[in-house]
Design a protein around this motif. Structure first.
Motif, mmCIF file in Angstrom:
data_model
loop_
_atom_site.group_PDB
_atom_site.id
_atom_site.type_symbol
_atom_site.label_atom_id
_atom_site.label_comp_id
_atom_site.label_asym_id
_atom_site.label_seq_id
_atom_site.Cartn_x
_atom_site.Cartn_y
_atom_site.Cartn_z
ATOM 1 N N ASP A 1 0.835 -1.208 0.000
ATOM 2 C CA ASP A 1 0.000 0.000 0.000
ATOM 3 C C ASP A 1 0.864 1.250 0.000
ATOM 4 O O ASP A 1 1.921 1.306 0.645
ATOM 5 C CB ASP A 1 -0.912 0.018 1.235
ATOM 6 C CG ASP A 1 -1.867 -1.170 1.248
ATOM 7 O OD1 ASP A 1 -2.332 -1.538 0.155
ATOM 8 O OD2 ASP A 1 -2.107 -1.720 2.333
ATOM 9 N N CYS A 2 0.402 2.258 -0.707
ATOM 10 C CA CYS A 2 1.173 3.504 -0.780
ATOM 11 C C CYS A 2 0.250 4.705 -0.624
ATOM 12 O O CYS A 2 -0.969 4.604 -0.758
ATOM 13 C CB CYS A 2 1.927 3.617 -2.105
ATOM 14 S SG CYS A 2 0.855 3.941 -3.526
ATOM 15 N N ARG A 3 0.846 5.815 -0.300
ATOM 16 C CA ARG A 3 0.129 7.095 -0.236
ATOM 17 C C ARG A 3 0.845 8.052 -1.184
ATOM 18 O O ARG A 3 2.036 8.307 -1.043
ATOM 19 C CB ARG A 3 0.146 7.647 1.197
ATOM 20 C CG ARG A 3 -0.668 8.947 1.348
ATOM 21 C CD ARG A 3 -0.656 9.468 2.778
ATOM 22 N NE ARG A 3 0.643 10.034 3.137
ATOM 23 C CZ ARG A 3 1.535 9.427 3.890
ATOM 24 N NH1 ARG A 3 1.307 8.202 4.359
ATOM 25 N NH2 ARG A 3 2.687 10.006 4.180
#
Length: 251
Positions: free
Chosen positions: A46-48
Motif C-alpha cells: 500500500d502507498c500514499r
C-alpha cells in the motif's frame, strides 16, 4: 510513501490502462539488488501518493503562461505561428515556434505586454471535455501531427486562447504573477525559441537585473537613473580618444 519510506516520483506514463510511476530509490551505492527492491514492495503493497503542491503550481503557472504566449505570438507576428516544441518545468518555460526571422525588441516587448495584460485581467481558465470535431470547429488550436481521441480536453482562457491540452493549468491567469522573456533565439531554419520565466522566477530575474544595474552604477559613481547617460558619455569619450590616437599615428 510506502510504510516508513518516502520516494520522489521522477516520471509517470500510461501502460495497459494503468499509470506507472518511476521512483527515485536512492543513490546508486544504496539502491540495493533487484531482489531486495521486489521484496520491499511485496512487504509494503500500500502507498500514499502526495503531490508536491509548490512544484505543481509553478509548473501550472508556466503551462498556462505558455498558452498565453502562443496566443500573443500569433497576435504580434501572425497566424502562421505554430508550436514546434515546448518545455514546461517548475523553474521555466521554453516555447519553439515557426517564424521566418528573428523578432525585434519591440515585438518581444509587445508579446510580453499581451501576456501580462491577460495576467492582470485575471481571466478564468476553463477546462472541458468535448467531441474533437466540435472543439476544432469552435476554434481550438491543435498540435500538428498530434494524435487525439474522439473526446478531447479543451483549455480556454477567455477570448484570448483555446487549445486542446491535457496538462496541468491554473484556475485563473492572475496566479501567473508576471511573465518575462529571457531570450529569443533561432534553433533551426524557420524555427525560433523563446525562453521565459513566471511567478517567483520572474521576480528573481527582475531583482537580479536591478542589483546588477545598481552594481554597475556604483562602479561608475552615478545613480542608477543616470546610468544610460553616463555610459553614452563614456562611449563618446572613447570615440574622441580613438580619433586623437589615429591623428597622432598619422603624424
Amino acid at each position: 510513501a510506502f510504510g516508513n519510506r518516502t520516494f520522489n516520483v521522477r516520471a509517470a506514463w500510461h501502460r495497459n490502462g494503468h499509470i506507472v510511476h518511476r521512483l527515485e530509490w536512492g543513490r546508486e551505492d544504496t539502491a540495493g539488488s533487484e531482489d531486495e527492491v521486489v521484496e520491499f514492495f511485496k512487504s509494503n503493497p500500500d502507498c500514499r501518493l502526495e503531490v508536491d503542491r509548490e512544484s505543481r503550481l509553478a509548473t501550472a503557472r508556466n503551462h498556462t503562461a505558455t498558452h498565453l504566449l502562443q496566443a500573443a505570438l500569433r497576435k504580434v507576428l501572425g497566424d502562421h505561428v505554430a508550436q514546434a516544441g515546448s518545455l514546461v518545468e517548475p523553474a521555466r518555460l521554453r516555447f519553439d515556434f515557426q517564424h521566418h526571422q528573428s523578432m525585434t525588441d519591440a515585438q518581444v516587448r509587445a508579446v510580453e505586454d499581451h501576456v501580462n495584460d491577460a495576467v492582470r485581467a485575471d481571466i478564468e481558465v476553463g477546462k472541458e471535455m468535448l467531441p474533437q470535431k466540435e472543439a476544432l470547429a469552435a476554434g481550438a488550436v491543435a498540435l500538428f501531427g498530434e494524435k487525439y481521441g474522439d473526446v478531447v480536453r479543451v483549455v480556454s482562457i477567455g477570448d484570448v486562447s483555446k487549445e486542446l491540452c491535457g496538462g496541468t493549468h491554473l484556475g485563473r491567469t492572475g496566479e501567473i504573477g508576471a511573465l518575462v522573456v529571457r531570450q529569443e533565439t533561432a534553433i533551426a531554419a524557420g524555427i525560433r525559441r523563446i525562453e521565459a520565466l513566471t511567478g517567483e522566477g520572474a521576480m528573481v530575474h527582475f531583482r537580479k537585473m536591478v542589483e546588477e544595474r545598481s552594481a554597475v552604477a556604483g562602479l561608475l559613481k552615478v545613480s542608477p537613473d543616470d546610468l544610460g547617460r553616463r555610459v553614452r558619455s563614456m562611449l563618446d569619450e572613447v570615440d574622441r580618444m580613438k580619433k586623437t590616437i589615429r591623428e597622432q599615428e598619422r603624424r
